[in-house]
Design an enzyme around this catalytic site. Structure first.
Site, short mmCIF file in Angstrom:
data_model
loop_
_atom_site.label_atom_id
_atom_site.label_comp_id
_atom_site.label_asym_id
_atom_site.label_seq_id
_atom_site.Cartn_x
_atom_site.Cartn_y
_atom_site.Cartn_z
N TYR A 93 -8.61 39.96 73.86
CA TYR A 93 -7.74 38.98 74.53
C TYR A 93 -6.30 39.42 74.35
O TYR A 93 -5.87 39.75 73.23
CB TYR A 93 -7.96 37.60 73.89
CG TYR A 93 -7.08 36.49 74.42
CD1 TYR A 93 -7.21 36.06 75.73
CD2 TYR A 93 -6.13 35.87 73.61
CE1 TYR A 93 -6.41 35.02 76.23
CE2 TYR A 93 -5.34 34.83 74.09
CZ TYR A 93 -5.49 34.42 75.40
OH TYR A 93 -4.70 33.40 75.88
N ASP A 119 -2.05 45.89 70.55
CA ASP A 119 -1.60 44.51 70.58
C ASP A 119 -1.70 43.91 69.18
O ASP A 119 -2.78 43.54 68.72
CB ASP A 119 -2.45 43.73 71.59
CG ASP A 119 -2.05 42.27 71.68
OD1 ASP A 119 -1.08 41.86 71.00
OD2 ASP A 119 -2.71 41.52 72.44
N LYS A 157 2.66 35.23 67.06
CA LYS A 157 2.08 34.50 65.93
C LYS A 157 2.88 34.62 64.62
O LYS A 157 3.90 33.99 64.48
CB LYS A 157 0.64 34.95 65.75
CG LYS A 157 -0.20 34.62 66.99
CD LYS A 157 -1.66 34.62 66.73
CE LYS A 157 -2.46 34.48 68.01
NZ LYS A 157 -3.10 33.21 68.15
C1 LIG Z 1 -4.48 39.65 70.44
C2 LIG Z 1 -3.74 38.55 71.15
N1 LIG Z 1 -2.80 38.89 72.05
C3 LIG Z 1 -2.09 37.95 72.71
C4 LIG Z 1 -2.30 36.61 72.48
C5 LIG Z 1 -1.50 35.57 73.22
O1 LIG Z 1 -0.57 34.98 72.38
P1 LIG Z 1 0.04 33.52 72.70
O2 LIG Z 1 -1.03 32.52 72.42
O3 LIG Z 1 1.22 33.42 71.79
O4 LIG Z 1 0.43 33.52 74.14
C6 LIG Z 1 -3.25 36.22 71.53
C7 LIG Z 1 -3.48 34.78 71.26
O5 LIG Z 1 -4.39 34.39 70.58
C8 LIG Z 1 -4.00 37.22 70.86
O6 LIG Z 1 -4.95 36.88 69.99
#
Ligand SMILES: Cc1ncc(COP(=O)(O)O)c(C=O)c1O
Length: 432
Positions: free
Chosen positions: A151, A244, A272
Site C-alpha cells: 500500500y 516507501d 507517520k
Molecule cells: C507504506 C505506506 N505508504 C503510504 C501510506 C499512506 O499514508 P497516509 O495514511 O499518511 O496517507 C501508508 C498508510 O498506511 C503506508 O502504510
C-alpha cells in the site's frame, strides 16, 4: 466475525455511533475505523497520555495502534506539547521559507542513508503521489513495478493490490483502467518475478516501488538479501529504487529500513512516525533525482507544506529519537513478542515482528510463516483475529481489529504496559 461478550461498559460509544451514522459516512472518517472492522460499534476515544488511551466511557487501554503507527512517542509527550504550544503562539502557518524546515531537512539528511535532499508534504499518500510523478518525470518512463498487497496511499496508480491470472484486484471503484495501465504488480520476496517483469518491459520501467517491510498485511520482513537484489535489478535496468518508508521511517532506527537492512534507495517517502502525530510527510532521495522537482519541473505544490508549527514538533521529536530510545524500543519489542508467543502457545498463532512493529496472525496451522500476500490470503483467519482484538478491547488493550494492519510500540511504553498486554492476550485467547 464472532461476537465477544463484554464486561466493560461502552454505552457512550454506542450512543455516539448511533448519532454519528447520521452525520458521518459509516459514522467515522476512514473506512478502517468503522463497521468494516468494529462491531457492534467503534470505540470513541476521548484522550491519550503516553502509551495509553481512554475512551468516552472512561475505559483505559494500552494503545498498540498508536494512530496507525504515527505516535512514535505516544500521546501528548510533554516536550512535544510544549513545542507545539510555543510554535502556535508564533503563528502556525506562514507558507514561506522558514528556518525550521532547513533544520529538520538537515537532520533527516544526517541520519537517513538515502536522503540527500528533502521536500516536505503533509500525508503519506501525498508524498507517495509526488514520488510517483517524480520517478516518471526524472526517468521519462511511465511504468512502475509494485508488489502484491503493498500500500502506498490511495492514489489511483497504486491502487492495484494484485494482478493474478484470475483478474486484477483493484482497491476501489472509480479508478479508470488507464490509470492502472502502467502499474505492474508482482509477488514480493520473489526476486525472479521482479526480474521477469523488468525483462518483459525493458527500458520502460521508471522505478521499483516497495515497502521495505510489508506492513499492510501485518508484518512481513524481507527475506535475506532481497532489498539488495532489488537495488541490483533496478541498476541493471536503468530504473530507480523507491523505498516507501512511510511506516518504517524513524521507527526501525534513525536510518529507517534502509539503514537497518543496508540498502541505498534513490528515493524514499516518510510519514507517520516522522510527524509524531501531526500531518508531516516528506519525499527524500538522491540529489539529482530530487532536483527534478526544482522550479516545479516535476510539479509538487502545497499550501500546508513544511508547516512551521508542525515542524517545530518534528524537530523536538527527532531530538528525542536517539540511540538509547531505539535500543529501548527493540528491547521492549523482544519482551512483548516472547510474552505473546508464550501466552498464545496453545493456538495456531504466528507472531511476526521487525523491531517495534509486530503482528499476531491466527492461521490455519498449515504454515510456519506468512511471507507474502498469497500466504496471507491462504492461511490467515481474519475473523478469529477480529474476535481476539475485540476481546483485547475488553481486557484493556487497543489495536486494529484488521489482521492486515499491525501493532507498534512507542517510546512512552513501559515494561508494565508490555506485561499488561501479555496478560490481556492470554485472557482474550481464552475467551474466543
Ligand atoms: C507504506 C505506506 N505508504 C503510504 C501510506 C499512506 O499514508 P497516509 O495514511 O499518511 O496517507 C501508508 C498508510 O498506511 C503506508 O502504510
Amino acid at each position: 466475525m464472532g461476537e465477544v461478550s463484554v464486561t466493560r461498559s461502552t454505552e457512550r460509544s454506542a450512543a455516539l455511533f448511533e448519532r454519528a451514522q447520521r452525520a458521518l459516512v459509516d459514522g467515522v472518517s476512514s473506512p478502517s475505523r468503522g463497521p468494516l472492522n468494529y462491531h457492534p460499534h467503534p470505540l470513541y476515544m476521548a484522550r491519550g497520555s503516553g502509551g495509553r488511551m481512554t475512551d468516552v466511557d472512561g475505559n483505559e487501554y494500552v494503545d498498540l495502534m498508536l494512530a496507525f503507527g504515527a505516535l512514535i512517542h505516544g500521546h501528548a509527550h510533554p516536550r512535544l506539547v510544549d513545542a507545539m504550544q510555543r510554535a502556535v503562539a508564533d503563528g502556525a502557518l506562514t507558507a514561506t521559507a522558514s528556518e525550521v524546515e532547513v533544520e529538520v531537512a538537515e537532520r533527516i539528511s544526517a541520519v537517513h542513508p538515502s536522503a540527500e535532499r528533502v521536500r516536505f508534504a503533509n500525508t503519506g499518500t501525498e508524498a507517495c503521489m509526488a514520488a510517483l510523478r517524480l520517478v516518471r518525470g526524472y526517468t521519462g518512463r511511465s511504468k512502475i513495478v509494485k508488489f502484491e498487497g503493498h500500500y502506498h496511499g490511495w492514489a489511483d496508480a497504486y491502487s492495484l493490490r494484485s494482478n493474478m491470472p484470475g483478474g486484477p484486484d483493484v482497491d476501489s471503484l472509480g479508478i479508470p483502467a488507464g490509470a492502472l495501465a502502467d502499474t505492474l504488480v508482482v509477488p514480493w520476496n520473489d526476486a525472479d518475478a521482479v526480474e521477469q517483469a523488468l525483462d518483459a518491459n525493458r527500458g520502460e520501467v521508471a522505478a521499483i516501488v516497495t515497502e521495505p517491510v510489508m506492513a499492510n498485511l501485518g508484518v512481513i520482513p524481507p527475506v535475506d538479501g532481497y532489498l539488495t537484489t532489488l537495488r541490483e535489478l533496478a541498476d541493471a535496468h536503468g530504473a530507480l529504487l523507491y523505498v516507501d518508508e512511510t511506516v518504517t521511517g524513524f521507527r526501525l532506527g534513525a536510518g529507517g529500513a534502509c539503514g537497518r537492512f543496508g540498502v541505498r534507495a534513490d528515493l524514499v517517502t516518510f510519514g507517520k512516525a516522522l510527524g509524531a502525530g501531526f500531518p508531516v510527510a516528506a519525499i527524500a532521495g538522491r540529489a539529482d533525482v530530487m532536483d527534478a522537482l526544482a522550479g516545479g519541473a516535476v510539479l509538487h505544490y502545497g499550501t500546508q507544506n513544511a508547516n512551521p508549527a508542525l515542524l517545530a514538533v518534528v524537530r523536538e521529536s527527532l531530538a528525542l529519537l536517539d540511540a538509547p530510545a531505539y535500543a529501548d524500543l527493540e528491547r521492549l519489542a523482544d519482551t512483548l513478542v516472547a510474552g505473546l508467543r508464550d501466552a498464545l502457545a496453545g493456538e495456531n498463532v504466528l507472531v511476526q515482528y521487525v523491531g517495534p512493529m509486530l503482528q499476531v496472525y491466527f492461521t490455519d496451522g498449515e504454515t510456519d510463516a506468512i511471507r507474502s500476500y498469497r500466504d496471507f490470503g491462504a492461511h490467515v483467519d481474519r475473523d478469529r483475529f477480529n474476535s481476539f482484538v475485540h476481546a483485547l478491547f475488553d481486557e484493556g488493550v487497543y489495536t486494529s481489529p484488521s489482521p492486515a494492519l499491525h501493532s507498534v510500540l512507542c517510546t512512552a511504553h513501559t515494561d508494565e504496559d508490555v506485561e499488561r498486554v501479555v496478560t490481556a492476550a492470554r485472557a482474550a485467547a481464552a475467551r474466543i
